[in-house]
Design a protein around this motif. Sequence first.
Motif, short mmCIF file in Angstrom:
data_model
loop_
_atom_site.label_atom_id
_atom_site.label_comp_id
_atom_site.label_asym_id
_atom_site.label_seq_id
_atom_site.Cartn_x
_atom_site.Cartn_y
_atom_site.Cartn_z
N SER A 1 34.43 -58.28 -20.16
CA SER A 1 34.65 -56.86 -19.96
C SER A 1 34.36 -56.04 -21.19
O SER A 1 34.44 -54.81 -21.16
CB SER A 1 36.10 -56.61 -19.51
N ALA A 2 34.01 -56.69 -22.31
CA ALA A 2 33.67 -55.97 -23.54
C ALA A 2 32.36 -55.21 -23.35
O ALA A 2 31.61 -55.48 -22.40
CB ALA A 2 33.55 -56.95 -24.71
N PRO A 3 32.06 -54.23 -24.21
CA PRO A 3 30.78 -53.52 -24.09
C PRO A 3 29.62 -54.49 -24.02
O PRO A 3 29.52 -55.43 -24.80
CB PRO A 3 30.74 -52.68 -25.36
N THR B 1 19.40 -60.94 -51.28
CA THR B 1 20.31 -60.24 -50.36
C THR B 1 20.11 -60.71 -48.93
O THR B 1 18.98 -60.83 -48.45
CB THR B 1 20.10 -58.72 -50.43
N ILE B 2 21.21 -60.99 -48.26
CA ILE B 2 21.20 -61.35 -46.85
C ILE B 2 21.55 -60.09 -46.04
O ILE B 2 22.50 -59.38 -46.37
CB ILE B 2 22.23 -62.45 -46.54
N TYR B 3 20.80 -59.85 -44.98
CA TYR B 3 21.04 -58.71 -44.11
C TYR B 3 21.48 -59.21 -42.73
O TYR B 3 20.89 -60.16 -42.19
CB TYR B 3 19.80 -57.84 -43.99
N VAL B 4 22.50 -58.56 -42.20
CA VAL B 4 23.07 -58.94 -40.91
C VAL B 4 23.06 -57.70 -40.02
O VAL B 4 23.66 -56.67 -40.38
CB VAL B 4 24.51 -59.48 -41.05
N ALA B 5 22.40 -57.77 -38.87
CA ALA B 5 22.27 -56.62 -37.98
C ALA B 5 22.89 -56.93 -36.63
O ALA B 5 22.52 -57.91 -35.98
CB ALA B 5 20.81 -56.23 -37.81
N GLY B 6 23.81 -56.08 -36.20
CA GLY B 6 24.41 -56.22 -34.88
C GLY B 6 25.26 -57.46 -34.76
O GLY B 6 25.89 -57.91 -35.70
N GLY B 7 25.27 -58.02 -33.56
CA GLY B 7 26.05 -59.21 -33.28
C GLY B 7 27.26 -58.91 -32.42
O GLY B 7 27.62 -57.75 -32.18
N LEU B 8 27.90 -59.96 -31.98
CA LEU B 8 29.09 -59.86 -31.14
C LEU B 8 30.31 -60.12 -32.01
O LEU B 8 30.39 -61.14 -32.69
CB LEU B 8 29.02 -60.86 -30.00
N THR B 9 31.28 -59.19 -31.98
CA THR B 9 32.51 -59.33 -32.74
C THR B 9 33.69 -59.36 -31.77
O THR B 9 33.53 -59.06 -30.58
CB THR B 9 32.70 -58.15 -33.72
N PRO B 10 34.89 -59.68 -32.24
CA PRO B 10 36.05 -59.64 -31.33
C PRO B 10 36.27 -58.27 -30.71
O PRO B 10 36.88 -58.16 -29.64
CB PRO B 10 37.22 -60.04 -32.25
N GLY B 11 35.76 -57.21 -31.36
CA GLY B 11 35.90 -55.87 -30.81
C GLY B 11 34.76 -55.44 -29.92
O GLY B 11 34.75 -54.30 -29.44
N GLY B 12 33.79 -56.33 -29.66
CA GLY B 12 32.64 -55.98 -28.83
C GLY B 12 31.34 -56.10 -29.59
O GLY B 12 31.28 -56.61 -30.72
N VAL B 13 30.26 -55.62 -28.96
CA VAL B 13 28.94 -55.70 -29.57
C VAL B 13 28.86 -54.69 -30.72
O VAL B 13 29.30 -53.55 -30.60
CB VAL B 13 27.83 -55.42 -28.54
#
Length: 614
Positions: A317-319, A511-523
């Motif tokens: 049910s998350a975004p 440097t490492i770059y991280v874009a987006g992803g799924l977190t406990p709070g949603g996408v």
Amino acid sequence: MRTGLLLAVAGLLVLLAGSAAAANGPTPAQRLGFPPLENGPVPGYLMIADRNNNRIVILDPQTRRIVWQFPRPGDIRAGQSFHDPDDAFFTPGYRAISTNEEYNQQIGEIDIRTHRLVWTFGHAGVRGSAFGYLSNPDDAYELPNGLFMVADIQNCRVLFISRAHKVVREIGHAGYCGHNPPQGLSSPNGATPLPDGGVLVTEIGGWVDRISKSGRLVYTVRTPTSYPSDAQLLPNGNILVAGFDTPGRVDEITPHGKIVWTFAPSGQWSLDRPSLAVRWPNGMIAITDDWHHRVLVVDPRTKQVIWSYGHLNQPGSAPGYLNKPDGLDLLPAVPGGLPRTAAVTSASRGSVTRIGSLPRAIAKASAVALPGGKLMILGGEVGGASTDQVLVGAPERLRPAGRLPSATHDAAAALVGGSVYLFGGGQATSVPTVFRVAPSGSAAAVAGRLDEPLSDLGAVAIGGRAFLVGGYTSVTFASAVLRYDGRGRTSTISRLPAGTRYAGVAAIGSTIYVAGGLTPGGVSGAIVAVDTRTGKAKRIGTLPAPEDHAAMAALGGKLYLAGGTRVLRIDPATGAVSTAATLPAALSDPTATTVGDRFVIAGGGTAAVYAFSP
């Protein structure tokens, strides 16, 4: 379920008549207070009956955000009942929504502006065949004459009901469940209103019946599957019908039963009990892939998925997530008449080209660039199952080269010290395994074990060492950025702002770059930079819309994120994001690598290998 047929016919008449007045007026979405949308694969806001989440939502297809939802807290008043909405359709004029609750034994109407359930028929939670009762109602529509029409499945009839709760007409009869239309119907699960006042009835068991306005049988036709669902009449007189089977399919058939078009893919875009397929005014076909928990939009010419919402076999049910979406309808929102989707898509694809093919459609694989312009793809999901296959070669000519010690998907790979290391992944659960693979792909062995199981992670190589980013332990979302010190030993050098899986991960310099992803709070839409020298992590930008299950690589000092239907360009110096190209097909969980001067994308539910050069 609704065809969108009235929209398609109306749009066709606008084209044929050249009616500028109809095209230039406010769209139905604007009349409800929603802003207009740009041309795209989905020519309006998309309403979805998200059955097992007990909600109806309206999405902005471009940002993928929910802009309207029912019910909200307080929307259901005392004495009312609402759950398991099986379908949802806009009423004539788009001021309200008609819906059926198949397992709650009632149908109803919802006022869009007030969020109120303003009319119902049936007895909530009680099935029956007596006056005022329903038994598994399906496809409830408000007709232009103000009556409500519903397929009453277990009572083997189609009812026409007034607002005064009187049944004024019926097709079929309760207790007569044999195929003998219009006198007898075999468990009708679909009743779609037609522009001429007739109805297209779908019978479980393998029949579609066209009934005239006067109640006369025009024709009855056998369907390609024994469980057809919600057949739709197309402007050319043919029938579009979903096969509610595993695997599922969608067919276009003539009134004589000849199959003229079929969509029945395997792999990432295979269907599981699709209940509705509709053709929109722009020619695209929308499909509810119910038991895969997603909605797909397919270009019928190429049979490619060009837009999707929801995640394969991941109810939620998350975004960005759905749980058995059973119905959909379109709220037109593109000013100026019919959207020119094909032209816009073609013009915006840039230099993305297909350069090769994989042996089979694949998703959730890992990839690493090798010296000499070669590419290695490891593991992944093929046909819904994990594979141990290792592919090696130029991106144009990838071939099987060896096998992993065990099948896996959702792992991450990095080239360190002349060997390829594959970290974590798993099948039903996450695993802690580290494999070392020879660059030829012909030899692979276990090289160690991580401190804990980890899948859905990212990996990069910096200064001769591998760094692992985020992931999932089968219990928690991981936030650590780990430096791999060999033989399974790791050390934590930083932490992301939140536990993150399915993110795009790439490195430029240290440097490492991280874009987006799924977190406990949603996408997430965050773009985070992690300095591996200091361990500091900071947010440097925001994606145009939350994004997960995408893949990222660096090229020419910029970051490129591929997923869904587009490639995004990210400037690491400023955090600015722009659309670099449109993908020929919608991709979920592809691989992305930099091979020479090309950004190479592979799989993502397809067998295609694409290249993009800025």
